[in-house]
Design an enzyme around this catalytic site. Structure first.
Site, PDB file in Angstrom:
ATOM      1  N   HIS A 158       8.423  30.193  -4.932  1.00 13.88           N
ATOM      2  CA  HIS A 158       8.634  28.881  -5.278  1.00 13.88           C
ATOM      3  C   HIS A 158       7.692  27.763  -4.727  1.00 13.88           C
ATOM      4  CE1 HIS A 158      12.415  28.998  -7.791  1.00 13.88           C
ATOM      5  NE2 HIS A 158      12.905  30.084  -6.979  1.00 13.88           N
ATOM      6  N   SER A 187      18.992  33.515 -10.188  1.00 16.44           N
ATOM      7  CA  SER A 187      19.145  34.852  -9.688  1.00 16.44           C
ATOM      8  C   SER A 187      20.581  35.266  -9.828  1.00 16.44           C
ATOM      9  CB  SER A 187      18.726  34.792  -8.006  1.00 16.44           C
ATOM     10  OG  SER A 187      17.345  34.772  -7.870  1.00 16.44           O
ATOM     11  N   ASP A 245      13.387  39.696  -5.151  1.00 16.10           N
ATOM     12  CA  ASP A 245      13.673  38.828  -6.084  1.00 16.10           C
ATOM     13  C   ASP A 245      12.295  38.046  -6.440  1.00 16.10           C
ATOM     14  OD1 ASP A 245      14.604  35.952  -6.604  1.00 16.10           O
ATOM     15  OD2 ASP A 245      16.658  36.393  -5.783  1.00 16.10           O
TER      16      ASP A 245
HETATM   17 MG    MG Z   1      18.192  36.413  -4.396  1.00 12.74          MG
HETATM   18 ZN    ZN Z   2      14.339  31.686  -7.405  1.00 12.99          ZN
END
Ligand code: MG
Ligand code: ZN
Length: 365
Positions: free
Chosen positions: A260, A84, A43
């Site tokens: 992030h 996401s 991710d």
């Molecule tokens: Mg994720």
């Molecule tokens: Zn994110």
């Protein structure tokens, strides 16, 4: 005399080029049928995150073993920059949807996921994530809900799905719910072995497994230890029992969160943890040549840039342009049976179509 040599060289070059392309063609014809697919999603993993990990690891990653590399375009149905939920849904279900949506199209209609196609065709299926299993990325492969925030509803979708194994966090959405239902009991009633820590997860080698090792999310690496690679191994051990094959989604969930937070060291730690999980999948593909491993991302996070580094010391210098996601294409690395299909530049939704074709399930949606 020189001119003759040059002509001979050209003739020979043409000959070798023709020979090698004929060889490639023969190679493709003998590519093993795809029986098992392991989809691995880092991710927030863009090229900078990959290269930060490679640099910290002093010049190499396990994922470099992949023979074919492509890029996917990640924008969602309603935004230049995906989240996401829409990113996971695009990969899992082959449809661009609105940001925040889970396994549904722009009209909120459920769209079949690759795990559901696989289960319908008699394959075993699984999800492993280093976050709550009800979080957006794993949820996209199992659940169908208008919003990623509906984690209690997503937990019910796990209960009602045909999934064989899931390992991650998110226990509280199963046993500390606002409706006071205990979904852990219901999972057991449906034949799941429920394991609440890694020792118990590793003991399960047959049947169905619900591994919920944290109330919310497993801790950031290194506090969570080798949870991710060990869970991938545990899931494969169980899934490989099915002679028809399997489909497994693995998420390195917290690369995104590190980016992030613009935390370089956490980004590197999470990237290398994901790479160790990748090694487990690639090793399995070496044992079973009917296996395809795809390693990609739902989007890039943080606009990470490597502004310096040292391959001999593993030092990484990085800056981030954002605390959110960015729009850039993300890499798709492929290894094993059918991997050649993932070379090129294509939509994130094409990943599902390619997998369905390789399984031989057809492309109707
Ligand atoms: Mg994720
Ligand atoms: Zn994110």
């Amino acid at each position: 005399m020189k001119r003759i040599h040059l002509s001979l060289l050209i003739v020979l070059s043409v000959f070798f080029v023709q020979c090698s392309s004929a060889g490639d063609k023969t190679g493709q014809e003998t590519t093993p049928q795809v029986k098992n697919v392991i989809i691995m999603i880092g991710d927030g993993m863009g090229v900078s995150q990959v290269y930060a990990g490679l640099t910290a690891n002093k010049g190499s990653l396990h994922l470099e073993k992949c023979q074919f590399v492509g890029f996917s375009k990640t924008y969602s149905a309603n935004n230049y920059i995906t989240d996401s939920g829409a990113g996971g849904t695009a990969i899992a279900c082959g449809t661009k949807t609105k940001n925040g949506a889970i396994g549904v199209d722009v009209d909120g209609k459920p769209v079949k996921s690759i795990l559901e196609y696989a289960a319908e065709n008699g394959l075993s299926t699984g999800v492993v994530a280093s976050c709550a299993v009800t979080h957006a990325t794993p949820a996209s492969f199992v659940a169908h809900q208008p919003s990623r925030k509906m984690e209690e509803e997503i937990a019910v979708d796990f209960l009602n799905s045909d999934i064989t194994v899931f390992i991650g966090g998110g226990k509280r959405y199963f046993d500390a719910r606002s409706d006071n239902e205990n979904l852990l009991d219901k999972l057991e009633a449906k034949g799941f072995q429920v394991a609440l820590n890694m020792d118990d997860v590793k003991k399960v080698t047959t049947g169905k497994l619900a591994g919920l090792v944290a109330d919310e999310h497993p801790a950031l690496y290194p506090e969570r230890g080798e949870f991710l690679p060990e869970s991938v191994q545990a899931a494969i051990n169980l899934l490989k029992n099915n002679d028809k094959g399997f489909c497994l989604m693995v998420e390195g969930s917290q690369i995104d969160w590190a980016c992030h937070a613009n935390e370089k060291d956490a980004t590197v730690n999470e990237m290398l943890d994901f790479d160790r999980a990748i090694k487990v999948a690639l090793d399995y593909a070496d044992q079973d040549p009917n296996t395809l491993v795809i390693i990609t991302a739902d989007h890039e996070t943080g606009g990470m840039a490597l502004t310096g580094g040292d391959l001999s010391t593993g030092e990484v210098e990085a800056t981030y342009a954002s605390t959110g996601h960015t729009s850039v294409m993300v890499p798709v690395f492929a290894y094993g049976a059918g991997a050649v299909e993932f070379a090129g530049i294509y939509q994130n939704t094409d990943i599902l179509t390619k997998i369905l074709n390789l399984y031989g399930f057809g492309t109707e949606k």
